[in-house]
Motif scaffolding. Structure first.
Motif, PDB file in Angstrom:
ATOM      1  N   VAL A  15       0.913  -1.093   0.244  1.00 57.03           N
ATOM      2  CA  VAL A  15       0.043  -0.022   0.064  1.00 57.03           C
ATOM      3  C   VAL A  15       0.796   1.169   0.032  1.00 57.03           C
ATOM      4  O   VAL A  15       1.794   1.338   0.668  1.00 57.03           O
ATOM      5  N   GLU A  54       1.089   5.125   0.648  1.00 58.71           N
ATOM      6  CA  GLU A  54       0.404   6.370   1.423  1.00 58.71           C
ATOM      7  C   GLU A  54       1.022   7.626   0.499  1.00 58.71           C
ATOM      8  O   GLU A  54       2.193   7.922   0.367  1.00 58.71           O
ATOM      9  N   THR A  55       0.020   8.361  -0.376  1.00 65.59           N
ATOM     10  CA  THR A  55       0.359   9.116  -1.523  1.00 65.59           C
ATOM     11  C   THR A  55       0.900  10.462  -0.731  1.00 65.59           C
ATOM     12  O   THR A  55       0.387  10.927   0.207  1.00 65.59           O
ATOM     13  N   GLY A  66      -3.554  10.613   0.211  1.00 67.16           N
ATOM     14  CA  GLY A  66      -4.335   9.520  -0.008  1.00 67.16           C
ATOM     15  C   GLY A  66      -3.569   8.150   0.354  1.00 67.16           C
ATOM     16  O   GLY A  66      -2.474   8.144   0.576  1.00 67.16           O
ATOM     17  N   THR A  67      -4.472   6.807   0.152  1.00 70.33           N
ATOM     18  CA  THR A  67      -3.625   5.533  -0.236  1.00 70.33           C
ATOM     19  C   THR A  67      -3.983   5.060  -1.458  1.00 70.33           C
ATOM     20  O   THR A  67      -5.022   5.184  -1.920  1.00 70.33           O
ATOM     21  N   ARG A  68      -3.101   4.100  -1.910  1.00 70.72           N
ATOM     22  CA  ARG A  68      -3.623   3.272  -3.080  1.00 70.72           C
ATOM     23  C   ARG A  68      -2.754   2.076  -2.982  1.00 70.72           C
ATOM     24  O   ARG A  68      -1.852   1.920  -2.275  1.00 70.72           O
ATOM     25  N   VAL A  69      -3.338   1.102  -3.535  1.00 71.18           N
ATOM     26  CA  VAL A  69      -2.560  -0.281  -3.877  1.00 71.18           C
ATOM     27  C   VAL A  69      -1.439  -0.186  -4.780  1.00 71.18           C
ATOM     28  O   VAL A  69      -1.532   0.722  -5.716  1.00 71.18           O
ATOM     29  N   HIS A  87      -3.688   8.602  -6.734  1.00 70.40           N
ATOM     30  CA  HIS A  87      -3.352   9.569  -5.605  1.00 70.40           C
ATOM     31  C   HIS A  87      -4.586   9.294  -4.523  1.00 70.40           C
ATOM     32  O   HIS A  87      -4.258  10.047  -3.307  1.00 70.40           O
ATOM     33  N   GLY A  88      -5.150   8.399  -4.644  1.00 72.10           N
ATOM     34  CA  GLY A  88      -5.991   8.300  -3.497  1.00 72.10           C
ATOM     35  C   GLY A  88      -6.959   9.444  -3.034  1.00 72.10           C
ATOM     36  O   GLY A  88      -7.275   9.632  -1.990  1.00 72.10           O
ATOM     37  N   ASP A 146     -10.073   9.165  -0.630  1.00 74.79           N
ATOM     38  CA  ASP A 146      -9.693   9.238   0.753  1.00 74.79           C
ATOM     39  C   ASP A 146     -10.043  10.626   1.264  1.00 74.79           C
ATOM     40  O   ASP A 146     -10.115  10.873   2.533  1.00 74.79           O
ATOM     41  N   ASN A 176      -5.755  -1.916 -10.057  1.00 74.43           N
ATOM     42  CA  ASN A 176      -4.349  -1.696  -9.558  1.00 74.43           C
ATOM     43  C   ASN A 176      -4.097  -0.715  -8.373  1.00 74.43           C
ATOM     44  O   ASN A 176      -3.186  -0.972  -7.979  1.00 74.43           O
ATOM     45  N   TYR A 177      -4.890   0.238  -8.323  1.00 75.45           N
ATOM     46  CA  TYR A 177      -4.704   1.113  -7.233  1.00 75.45           C
ATOM     47  C   TYR A 177      -5.894   1.169  -6.113  1.00 75.45           C
ATOM     48  O   TYR A 177      -5.401   1.485  -4.960  1.00 75.45           O
ATOM     49  N   LEU A 187      -8.742  -1.517  -2.149  1.00 77.46           N
ATOM     50  CA  LEU A 187      -8.523  -1.342  -0.643  1.00 77.46           C
ATOM     51  C   LEU A 187      -9.830  -1.052   0.176  1.00 77.46           C
ATOM     52  O   LEU A 187     -10.399  -0.282  -0.369  1.00 77.46           O
ATOM     53  N   ARG A 220     -12.583   9.700   6.022  1.00 75.60           N
ATOM     54  CA  ARG A 220     -11.465   9.838   7.063  1.00 75.60           C
ATOM     55  C   ARG A 220     -11.285  11.259   7.329  1.00 75.60           C
ATOM     56  O   ARG A 220     -11.338  11.840   8.169  1.00 75.60           O
TER      57      ARG A 220
END
Lengths: 360, 379
Positions: free
Chosen positions: A337, A339-340, A344-347, B46-47, B50, B360-361, B364, B370
């Protein structure tokens, strides 16, 4: 707040993803099978492990560790080099072959003893170039202090090889009492990286001259046995080490996460990467996490030893830009994982293939 | 890195996230469609989810050029690539797209001469270097890539490169948006408009969305802060009851677009009467073909193509994903039979495809809301 249905789907996918594959669906070998990602793993799992699998091969580590007599252990590795172009900023196929083989030994903590080199040469290959590359093979081996103890040449007909391929093997000695194994990883361990990423792959890509892109990026090819030895001497907390070549840092960390059944969480902001490499990757739409390195070491180290480990890496010329880039956690198991830097977060998964042609 | 890092700073992002959270009416759902696959990629890479409150849902749109190519066209591409005299040049993304009998990558493994290029001009160079071979460029993409194909064609004509041809699959974004807006099974509250397409076509073509369909549009850049700011601008419009076409990407997009690029397209291509889009079916006047005077460079004229309509695999729900009707993980085969390694549908192939981006990203357990919840907790 996660949708329950989504969570169930994700769980089903994870279960399936981890199930060993029994057969390949493709009828022919494609370039994806050579990219080092999940297609390569599928090839190994379905074709080679059933055919040649054994206890020594089973860990699928950079080198096999073989008991030799009552108290010695040898590290033994093999690798072939098919890079195009044969010469690129920072090195050539010969330096890559010597350093790459040494690094496979270094990653299991071994002191390299000697190497072998087998050259497959295409008919018509210029003798002058061969002479230069042979010189470079010798120079790299001397610089690393690891002799090429045995060698072989074969010549194949024109068009049957792309100029020159080099097949290597290497033997080293594993220090008594040292065991490096992803199974020793624990939640809380730190992930250390010895320097900036993605330089080799981008250097080769730019050197092909096909992109009308000019960037001063040199391959990071280097022999890492000295750096690895410094690290191991400085701390007993090293759980395992890897050499993140084909498939890049992302693929290596995925292999570790899967082998340990733990999660590796990387901090994007902590990743060392040169601005020129970031720029070239952005332009080409390539994720530097998947780009090959040829002179970098990844080490998973116990949290309490991580400061000493980092200091040891940074004290070596090849580890000046070393950084703690991540942490081992319990959840989600088998996954990497990120943490950008954006919050954010991504796989970070293993790629199926690779849009880039061969680079090592 | 200049021009990249300033659009990725987390403190600015956190502030924007707070302002977005403050705009949201708790319990209300806001469905915003990002039209372009480039945005989908940014969102997952870049998530960004979230940072959004749970009430804001990003729906992925049809703007992934690889995803919308129907299987029949991919079959034709492979048929051209498998001809002995042909060097088939393509963007890397198209290599893994599944057709009736494997992908271009499989065709390459069987012996076809398939080469990756980063620009159609590279294909033209290959043609000049290989005068005894037929070099075909697989042209795909929206108005973003069409100008470079157009310029390449003009150059091929000027330089009389006779062994070069274009297999033209360029599509236009507006008809696809119309199709989505007319689709009864979808409720979208606003659109994050495509940035790069708009650099070419400008802002005017989107006005009907605001005027006739009463939906706000914000044309957005591709950095994560761009997308976050566009979400903020859309929520502002929704709260104010406005329906306008706003330009978040003003550093690149001009009101009138790029007239020179539009001229190059007009000079070399014309609208097809109709064109099949994967998952969306036939859409009138939604694609570009070469003008008759460029027939010598038109692969469809040069080679006898089957041009058959091939139905998508039954299990594949790319159409619903492209229309934003279902989310990627709601597809029956997502992540099990259909994976990036062995894709069934196109959405799983391109890095801009919603399914591939999610697989791919984004695969999760989301921690949605959050940041936003934390922001709300601050008095």
């Amino acid at each position: 707040m996660t949708d329950e249905a989504e969570r169930q789907t994700l769980a089903r996918i994870e279960a399936r993803r981890r199930r060993p594959r029994r057969r390949l669906t493709e009828e022919h070998v494609t370039l994806a099978h050579g990219a080092g990602g999940s297609s390569t793993h599928a090839l190994v799992e379905t074709i080679f492990l059933p055919a040649i699998g054994n206890e020594l091969l089973a860990p699928l580590a950079d080198s096999a560790v073989v008991a030799c007599g009552s108290d010695s252990r040898l590290a033994f590795t093999t690798d072939s080099y098919v890079v195009r172009p044969l010469r690129f900023p920072g090195g050539d196929i010969a330096t890559l072959a010597v350093n790459g083989t040494i690094n496979d030994l270094a990653a299991v903590g071994a002191t390299p003893l000697c190497l072998s080199a087998a050259l497959i040469i295409e008919e018509g290959f210029p003798i002058a170039t061969l002479e230069q590359l042979a010189g470079s093979l010798g120079a790299a081996a001397r610089e690393a202090g690891v002799p090429i103890a045995t060698a072989d040449t074969k010549v194949v007909e024109r068009t049957k090889a792309d100029g020159l391929y080099i097949c290597m093997a290497g033997v080293g000695v594993v220090p008594a009492g040292l065991t490096l194994d992803p199974a020793a990883m624990h939640p809380g361990d730190r992930v250390l990286l010895s320097g900036t990423i993605a330089e080799h792959g981008m250097a080769v890509l730019v050197a092909r001259g096909e992109l009308e892109l000019e960037a001063e990026i040199a391959s990071d090819t280097a022999a890492l046995h000295g750096l690895a030895a410094e690290l191991l001497a400085a701390t007993g907390g090293v759980r395992c080490m890897r050499d993140p070549t084909r498939g890049g840092l992302a693929t290596t960390l995925n292999e570790l996460a899967r082998a340990a059944e733990l999660s590796v969480v990387i901090d994007e902001a902590a990743l060392p990467i040169r601005p020129v490499v970031t720029g070239a990757c952005e332009l080409l739409g390539i994720d530097p996490l998947y780009v090959a390195n040829e002179g970098k070491l990844v080490a998973v180290v116990a949290a309490t030893d991580s400061a000493a480990a980092l200091a040891a890496l940074r004290s070596h010329p090849l580890g000046r830009h070393a950084a703690i880039v991540g942490e081992v956690r319990a959840e989600p198991p088998g996954m990497v994982v990120l943490e950008t830097a954006f919050g954010g977060t991504r796989v970070v998964d293993m790629l199926a293939g690779d849009p880039l042609p061969r680079i090592c | 890195m200049r021009h990249v890092s300033e659009y990725r700073t987390d403190d600015v992002a956190a502030r924007l996230a707070e302002r977005i959270a403050a705009l949201v009416e708790p319990g209300r759902r806001y469905q915003l469609m990002e039209v372009c696959g480039g945005h989908t990629h940014t969102i997952y890479r870049h998530g960004i989810e979230d940072l959004l409150p749970a009430e804001v849902e990003l729906v992925h749109g049809p703007g992934c050029p690889v995803c919308v190519i129907p299987m029949g066209r991919q079959d034709d591409a492979i048929a051209i690539a498998e001809r002995n005299e042909v060097i088939f040049t393509t963007f890397g993304d198209m290599l893994r797209v599944p057709a009736s009998h494997g992908s271009l990558l499989d065709a390459k493994a069987r012996g076809a001469d398939v080469r990756i290029v980063y620009s159609p001009l590279d294909a033209l160079r290959i043609a000049r270097e290989n005068p005894d071979r037929e070099v075909v460029f697989f042209a795909i993409g929206f108005e973003t890539t069409a100008p470079s194909t157009a310029v390449t064609l003009l150059r091929a004509r000027a330089e009389r490169v006779a062994n070069f041809a274009v297999f033209c699959n360029h599509v236009t974004i507006i008809p696809a948006l119309r199709a989505i807006l007319d689709s009864p099974d979808l409720r979208i509250d606003g659109f994050i408009g495509p940035g790069h397409v708009s650099t070419v076509i400008g802002l005017r073509p989107y006005r009907f969305i605001a005027r006739d369909h009463r939906k706000p549009v914000v044309v957005s850049g591709f950095e994560p802060l761009d997308v976050l700011q566009s979400v903020y601008m859309l929520l502002r419009q929704i709260n104010d009851g406005r329906c306008e076409v706003e330009n978040q990407y003003a550093r690149v997009v001009r009101e009138e677009g790029n007239p020179q690029a539009l001229r190059a397209i007009a000079e070399t291509m014309r609208l097809r009467t109709t064109f099949e889009w994967r998952g969306l079916g036939f859409i009138a006047q939604s694609a570009l073909g070469l003008r008759p005077e460029l027939a010598s460079w038109d692969a469809e004229e040069r080679f006898a193509l089957a041009a058959l309509r091939v139905a998508d695999p039954k299990a594949c729900q790319c159409g619903e994903v492209l229309k934003g009707v279902i989310r990627p993980w709601e597809c029956k085969v997502f992540g099990t039979a259909c994976t990036p390694e062995r894709p069934i549908g196109t959405c799983m192939v391109s890095s801009e495809g919603a399914c591939a981006a999610y697989y791919n990203y984004g695969r999760l357990g989301r921690r949605r809301g959050r940041v936003a919840a934390a922001a709300r907790a601050v008095p």
